[in-house]
Structures are given as structure tokens and as C-alpha cells.
Design a protein around this motif. Structure first.
Motif, short mmCIF file in Angstrom:
data_model
loop_
_atom_site.label_atom_id
_atom_site.label_comp_id
_atom_site.label_asym_id
_atom_site.label_seq_id
_atom_site.Cartn_x
_atom_site.Cartn_y
_atom_site.Cartn_z
N MET A 33 33.89 -17.30 -4.68
CA MET A 33 32.76 -16.96 -3.83
C MET A 33 32.27 -15.56 -4.17
N GLY A 34 31.00 -15.32 -3.88
CA GLY A 34 30.45 -14.02 -4.24
C GLY A 34 29.33 -13.57 -3.34
N TRP A 35 29.02 -12.29 -3.49
CA TRP A 35 27.85 -11.70 -2.85
C TRP A 35 26.86 -11.27 -3.92
N PHE A 36 25.61 -11.58 -3.67
CA PHE A 36 24.53 -11.20 -4.56
C PHE A 36 23.48 -10.48 -3.73
N ARG A 37 22.58 -9.76 -4.41
CA ARG A 37 21.49 -9.12 -3.70
C ARG A 37 20.23 -9.16 -4.55
N GLN A 38 19.11 -9.11 -3.84
CA GLN A 38 17.82 -9.11 -4.52
C GLN A 38 16.86 -8.21 -3.77
N ALA A 39 16.40 -7.20 -4.46
CA ALA A 39 15.40 -6.29 -3.90
C ALA A 39 14.01 -6.77 -4.32
N PRO A 40 12.98 -6.42 -3.56
CA PRO A 40 11.62 -6.85 -3.90
C PRO A 40 11.24 -6.45 -5.33
N GLY A 41 10.74 -7.42 -6.08
CA GLY A 41 10.31 -7.15 -7.45
C GLY A 41 11.41 -7.06 -8.47
N LYS A 42 12.65 -7.30 -8.04
CA LYS A 42 13.78 -7.23 -8.96
C LYS A 42 14.51 -8.57 -9.03
N GLU A 43 15.29 -8.72 -10.09
CA GLU A 43 16.07 -9.94 -10.25
C GLU A 43 17.30 -9.90 -9.34
N ARG A 44 17.80 -11.08 -9.01
CA ARG A 44 19.02 -11.16 -8.23
C ARG A 44 20.19 -10.65 -9.06
N GLU A 45 21.04 -9.86 -8.46
CA GLU A 45 22.18 -9.31 -9.18
C GLU A 45 23.48 -9.57 -8.43
N GLY A 46 24.53 -9.78 -9.18
CA GLY A 46 25.84 -9.97 -8.59
C GLY A 46 26.41 -8.67 -8.10
N VAL A 47 26.97 -8.69 -6.89
CA VAL A 47 27.54 -7.50 -6.28
C VAL A 47 29.06 -7.54 -6.34
N ALA A 48 29.63 -8.66 -5.94
CA ALA A 48 31.09 -8.78 -5.93
C ALA A 48 31.46 -10.26 -5.85
N ALA A 49 32.65 -10.58 -6.33
CA ALA A 49 33.13 -11.95 -6.28
C ALA A 49 34.64 -11.95 -6.09
N ILE A 50 35.13 -13.08 -5.53
CA ILE A 50 36.55 -13.21 -5.28
C ILE A 50 36.95 -14.66 -5.46
N ASP A 51 38.11 -14.90 -6.10
CA ASP A 51 38.54 -16.28 -6.27
C ASP A 51 39.51 -16.65 -5.13
N ARG A 52 40.03 -17.86 -5.18
CA ARG A 52 40.80 -18.35 -4.04
C ARG A 52 42.15 -17.64 -3.90
N VAL A 53 42.62 -17.05 -4.99
CA VAL A 53 43.90 -16.36 -4.87
C VAL A 53 43.72 -14.87 -4.62
N GLY A 54 42.46 -14.42 -4.51
CA GLY A 54 42.20 -13.05 -4.15
C GLY A 54 41.85 -12.11 -5.28
N MET A 55 41.74 -12.62 -6.49
CA MET A 55 41.29 -11.76 -7.60
C MET A 55 39.83 -11.39 -7.36
N ARG A 56 39.52 -10.09 -7.53
CA ARG A 56 38.18 -9.62 -7.20
C ARG A 56 37.53 -8.93 -8.39
N VAL A 57 36.21 -8.92 -8.35
CA VAL A 57 35.42 -8.13 -9.29
C VAL A 57 34.25 -7.53 -8.52
N HIS A 58 33.93 -6.29 -8.83
CA HIS A 58 32.79 -5.62 -8.21
C HIS A 58 31.87 -5.10 -9.29
#
Length: 126
Positions: free
Chosen positions: A34-59
């Protein structure tokens, strides 16, 4: 099918904090990373952070050290703790889930995600 509902957005001043939540329902046994993404007006959607089911994360580099993704599997809820917010963090924030492979690895590519929430607005004023 997986349903995602975000909450917790709002307006804060520079340096403030917010915690976003995303409640997951539906066929949760088949959901993967699962992850969080964000999109500002006029910009492309970008990945903010993600985490897998065992808790490995990336920011994303832009939020490393300020934002933290976490999950409570018992509550089927995903979180994003956002500290030291900056005006450039202003965007619509989306929760997303991969589906089908419960052991999918972390990813910040939006194309890797199958289900999306409606988004919650975060506005940071200077």
C-alpha cells in the motif's frame, strides 16, 4: 475489490503536522503493498511512501525524515504521519493498494497500484 477511504487532511502552517489515515475494506486478504501518493495542481502524481504487508517501507527523498508511513493490520488502516510540513507539500493526497499478490514489494510507481481512494487535501501555508 478493495475500497479505500482517506481522512485527516487539512490546512496547517509551515512546520506543522498532520496524520492521514486510510481505512481499507473489501477483499483485504488479496491486497499487497500500500502507498501514499500526492498530486499538486499542474503536476504529475508522485509517490510519497509505500509499505508492504510485513512492514518494509520506502519514502520518497523529498519527504525522507519528515513523513512516516505505517499500518495497523488489525484495524485495516494505513497512516501517513507528516511533520515539518512545507508549502511544497501542498497537494491532494491519495491512498492506493496493490491487489492480487499479498507479498508484492514496495513501490512508488503509481502504475503498480490497482485501487485508489478519493483523496484528501493537504494545504500548507507559509
Amino acid at each position: 475489490q478493495v475500497q479505500l477511504v482517506e481522512s485527516g487532511g487539512g490546512s496547517v502552517q509551515t512546520g506543522g503536522s498532520l496524520r492521514l489515515s486510510c481505512i481499507v475494506s473489501g477483499n483485504i486478504d488479496s491486497r499487497g503493498c500500500m502507498g501514499w501518493f500526492r498530486q499538486a495542481p499542474g503536476k504529475e502524481r508522485e509517490g510519497v511512501a509505500a509499505i508492504d504487508r510485513v512492514g518494509m517501507r520506502v519514502h520518497a527523498t523529498s519527504v525522507e525524515g519528515r513523513f512516516t508511513i505505517s499500518q495497523d493490520n488489525a484495524k485495516n488502516t494505513l497512516y501517513l504521519q507528516m511533520n515539518s510540513l512545507k508549502p511544497e507539500d501542498t497537494a491532494m493526497y491519495y491512498c492506493a493498494a496493490q491487489y492480487g499478490d499479498p507479498w508484492s514489494s514496495t513501490s512508488l510507481r503509481s502504475a503498480d497500484f490497482d485501487f485508489w481512494g478519493q483523496g484528501t487535501q493537504v494545504t500548507v501555508s507559509s
